[in-house]
Write an enzyme that holds these catalytic residues in place. Structure first.
Site, PDB file in Angstrom:
ATOM      1  N   LYS A   1      27.388  13.753  26.138  1.00  0.00           N
ATOM      2  CA  LYS A   1      28.492  13.049  25.736  1.00  0.00           C
ATOM      3  C   LYS A   1      28.173  11.844  26.423  1.00  0.00           C
ATOM      4  CE  LYS A   1      32.213  16.471  25.214  1.00  0.00           C
ATOM      5  NZ  LYS A   1      32.583  16.003  23.882  1.00  0.00           N
TER       6      LYS A   1
ATOM      7  N   ASP B   1      32.946  20.058  29.933  1.00  0.00           N
ATOM      8  CA  ASP B   1      32.187  19.927  28.771  1.00  0.00           C
ATOM      9  C   ASP B   1      31.369  18.638  28.788  1.00  0.00           C
ATOM     10  OD1 ASP B   1      31.160  19.795  26.404  1.00  0.00           O
ATOM     11  OD2 ASP B   1      32.769  19.477  25.275  1.00  0.00           O
TER      12      ASP B   1
ATOM     13  N   ASP C   1      38.804  20.573  29.513  1.00  0.00           N
ATOM     14  CA  ASP C   1      38.330  21.464  28.312  1.00  0.00           C
ATOM     15  C   ASP C   1      38.754  22.792  28.479  1.00  0.00           C
ATOM     16  OD1 ASP C   1      37.530  21.244  25.613  1.00  0.00           O
ATOM     17  OD2 ASP C   1      35.314  21.174  26.077  1.00  0.00           O
TER      18      ASP C   1
ATOM     19  N   GLU D   1      30.604  23.186  21.325  1.00  0.00           N
ATOM     20  CA  GLU D   1      30.478  24.565  22.076  1.00  0.00           C
ATOM     21  C   GLU D   1      31.770  25.505  21.918  1.00  0.00           C
ATOM     22  OE1 GLU D   1      31.450  22.004  23.369  1.00  0.00           O
ATOM     23  OE2 GLU D   1      33.246  22.507  24.540  1.00  0.00           O
TER      24      GLU D   1
ATOM     25  N   ARG E   1      33.681  26.156  19.561  1.00  0.00           N
ATOM     26  CA  ARG E   1      33.674  27.236  18.371  1.00  0.00           C
ATOM     27  C   ARG E   1      32.784  28.551  18.729  1.00  0.00           C
ATOM     28  NH1 ARG E   1      32.098  22.649  14.381  1.00  0.00           N
ATOM     29  NH2 ARG E   1      33.496  21.196  15.921  1.00  0.00           N
TER      30      ARG E   1
ATOM     31  N   ASP F   1      27.304  20.273  21.504  1.00  0.00           N
ATOM     32  CA  ASP F   1      28.580  19.661  22.094  1.00  0.00           C
ATOM     33  C   ASP F   1      29.822  20.220  21.275  1.00  0.00           C
ATOM     34  OD1 ASP F   1      30.490  18.152  23.361  1.00  0.00           O
ATOM     35  OD2 ASP F   1      30.227  16.387  22.390  1.00  0.00           O
TER      36      ASP F   1
ATOM     37  N   LYS G   1      40.197  28.558  24.782  1.00  0.00           N
ATOM     38  CA  LYS G   1      38.878  28.132  24.973  1.00  0.00           C
ATOM     39  C   LYS G   1      38.935  27.733  26.827  1.00  0.00           C
ATOM     40  CE  LYS G   1      36.247  23.735  24.199  1.00  0.00           C
ATOM     41  NZ  LYS G   1      36.205  22.770  23.422  1.00  0.00           N
TER      42      LYS G   1
HETATM   43  N1  BES Z   1      35.720  19.322  23.997  1.00  0.00           N
HETATM   44  C1  BES Z   1      35.418  18.783  22.779  1.00  0.00           C
HETATM   45  C2  BES Z   1      36.540  18.399  21.822  1.00  0.00           C
HETATM   46  C3  BES Z   1      37.311  17.161  22.669  1.00  0.00           C
HETATM   47  C4  BES Z   1      37.056  15.894  22.425  1.00  0.00           C
HETATM   48  C5  BES Z   1      38.583  17.416  23.268  1.00  0.00           C
HETATM   49  C6  BES Z   1      37.899  14.647  23.017  1.00  0.00           C
HETATM   50  C7  BES Z   1      39.139  16.117  23.816  1.00  0.00           C
HETATM   51  C8  BES Z   1      38.865  15.185  23.593  1.00  0.00           C
HETATM   52  C9  BES Z   1      34.450  19.427  21.934  1.00  0.00           C
HETATM   53  O1  BES Z   1      33.761  20.624  22.759  1.00  0.00           O
HETATM   54  C10 BES Z   1      33.382  18.401  21.443  1.00  0.00           C
HETATM   55  O2  BES Z   1      32.856  17.872  22.115  1.00  0.00           O
HETATM   56  N2  BES Z   1      33.715  18.431  19.995  1.00  0.00           N
HETATM   57  C11 BES Z   1      32.859  17.543  19.295  1.00  0.00           C
HETATM   58  C12 BES Z   1      32.548  18.261  18.130  1.00  0.00           C
HETATM   59  C13 BES Z   1      31.372  17.545  17.263  1.00  0.00           C
HETATM   60  C14 BES Z   1      29.983  17.522  17.648  1.00  0.00           C
HETATM   61  C15 BES Z   1      31.368  18.075  15.905  1.00  0.00           C
HETATM   62  C16 BES Z   1      33.701  16.499  18.946  1.00  0.00           C
HETATM   63  O3  BES Z   1      35.024  16.352  18.695  1.00  0.00           O
HETATM   64  O4  BES Z   1      33.185  15.175  19.010  1.00  0.00           O
HETATM   65 ZN    ZN Z   2      34.696  21.232  24.208  1.00  0.00          ZN
HETATM   66 MN    MN Z   3      32.110  19.586  23.179  1.00  0.00          MN
END
Ligand code: BES
Ligand code: ZN
Ligand code: MN
Length: 495
Positions: free
Chosen positions: A267, A260, A278, A339, A341, A337, A255
């Protein structure tokens, strides 16, 4: 940073030209009984006064001691010599030395140690002495240049472990460097340049695609994430060919979200800076390729990196938008968010063309994985028991562990959509599992595993920064795939 290995008794090491000497002392046994040298004398005296208990982490430091060349000496107890004990002992020893501008450090084991222990000790030293410099006007580069490991018995296993460790540390430091860099110094284009620079030499190939080619491939999910970004996306394809072309490759998919923000599903401001990490999955692929170039194992490996920023903008993809992925499946993007996947699913479809023996994606995918497993183990999801087991073993062997998580079909329930074949998010429960269930839909044509490294790729708080994980796990897996015969051939080629 350079590692060296020497077969030497402690009585010789004390005459070596070193700035510091760290002696790993076991709870039981070791040289203590037989050795009459100055270090054993000090240890015995301290033990007699109750000042050096032979317990893990116990430490003695002395300076400019008569009869010892090294200015600094640290004796540190490693208990029974487990990987965790050795790691914390080395960290404690370095803590006692780090203000001393050590250039050449000796690391002596007074008992027989395994290749794994050597690797853990060397990686701990490399990690503790690492210094980020790229964007500082007055950088303080690491002073430690040379680590001379010594023990009374040095066999082929230890020598190979050292060569492996040297390459591993180089790979880990590539991964750390890129994950640590601020997003404006680690754009998709800069990542692509780094990939090209690493993939130099006859065994490598590197192809970089831009928006035009990615559009032509029909990567509608990847393109949707990139829509809001002014920085152009890059799709990076790296190839390492260490075995005949007929041998199916392992494909690593990293990834590469270089920042992000969450996009329109933006966020909160607090700690958003951390989202420069990220692209740690991508950074770990770069790190693995760096190590492959040094070790030249007899395997074929492909690295795929979908790289883009995730930004809010007038052009950005909106919650509720439906896009068509390269696989043909339509996706309702309920949360911009989620993104990671979306960029990964198209890369997973692209991976099919390599007729891979295994595909492993590596991603800082979910905050839920940080909650589930913290910074200790990466989350492992796999549709293939043999692959899962091989990755778990590689994690344990390299001190870069993972833990297998479930993929029951019931977890996919929440991904159902009225407006598309699948939604990109489910409810709040089991967030790291539902993310993996989403990916699994795009990885049905080969043995597949997914590593969620959201918790392990970096440390938050005071000592915040990239860890270089899971380069150790991935390299151990790939070298095991190359097989003992291939590993031996590689080690002969190096000699
Ligand atoms: N890059 C984030 C995941 C992440 C969060 C990595 C905190 C490290 C620390 C990912 O893109 C994301 O934002 N995931 C969301 C998914 C949700 C919207 C279903 C998450 O984990 O909140
Ligand atoms: Zn992310
Ligand atoms: Mn995200």
């Amino acid at each position: 940073m350079n590692f060296e290995i020497q077969k030497r008794a402690l009585s010789r090491v004390i005459r070596d030209d070193l700035d510091a000497l760290v002696v790993l002392w076991p709870s039981q046994g070791g040289v203590e009984g037989s050795d009459k040298g100055p270090i054993s004398v000090v240890v015995r005296a301290a033990a007699a006064h109750g000042d050096f208990e032979h317990k893990p982490g116990a430490m003695l430091t002395f300076y400019a001691h008569p009869g010892i060349q090294a200015r600094h000496v640290v004796v540190v107890c490693i208990g029974e010599g487990s990987a965790a004990q050795v790691r914390s002992a080395v960290n404690a020893a370095w803590g006692a030395l780090k203000s001393a501008k050590i250039k050449r450090l000796g690391l002596h084991a007074t008992t027989e140690i395994s290749g794994k222990t050597l690797q853990v000790a060397a990686c701990a030293l490399a990690d503790a002495s690492y210094s980020y410099t790229s964007t500082l006007s007055k950088p303080k580069p690491r002073t430690l240049k040379q680590v001379v490991f010594s023990a009374e018995t040095v066999n082929a296993e230890l020598r190979d472990a050292l060569a492996h460790t040297q390459a591993l540390v180089a790979g880990i430091e590539v991964a750390k460097e890129w994950a640590n860099r601020p997003a404006n110094h680690a754009t998709p284009s800069l990542l692509a340049n780094a990939a090209k620079a690493i993939a130099k030499g006859p065994a490598f190939k590197c192809e970089v695609m831009g928006p035009k080619e990615v559009t032509k491939l029909g990567m509608g999910a990847f393109l949707a994430v990139a829509r809001g970004a002014a920085e152009p996306l890059r799709f990076i394809v790296m190839r390492y060919s260490g075995a005949p072309a007929a041998q199916a490759p392992v494909v690593l998919v990293g990834k590469g979200i270089t920042f992000d923000t969450g996009g329109i599903s933006i966020k909160p401001a607090a700690e958003m800076d951390e989202m420069k990490y990220d692209m740690s999955g991508a950074a770990s692929v770069l790190g693995v390729f760096k190590a492959l170039g040094e070790l030249k194992p007899a395997i074929n490996v492909v690295g795929l990196i979908p790289a883009t920023e995730n930004m809010p903008d007038g052009q950005a993809v909106k919650p509720g938008d439906v896009v068509t992925s390269m696989s043909g499946q339509t996706i309702e993007i309920l949360n911009t968010d989620a993104e990671g996947r979306l960029v990964l699913c198209d890369a997973l479809t692209y991976a099919e063309r390599f007729k891979p023996r295994a595909v492993i994606d590596i991603a800082t995918l979910t905050g839920a994985c940080v909650i589930a497993l913290g910074g200790v183990r990466s989350g492992l999801f796999s549709s293939d028991d043999a692959l899962a087991q091989a990755l778990q073993l590689a994690g344990d062997a390299s001190g870069d562990a993972c833990w297998r998580m479930p993929l029951d079909e019931d977890y996919a329930e929440g991904l159902k959509s009225r407006y598309a074949d699948v939604a990109n998010v489910a409810g709040r429960q089991a967030g790291s599992v539902t993310a993996a269930k989403f990916l699994q839909r795009f990885a049905s044509r080969y043995p597949w595993a997914h590593l969620d490294i959201a918790g392990t790729a970096w440390r938050s708080g005071a000592a915040k920064g990239a860890t270089g994980r899971p380069v150790g796990l991935l390299l151990a897996y790939l070298l095991a795939q190359a097989g003992p015969a291939a590993a031996k051939a590689a080690s002969n080629r190096r000699r």
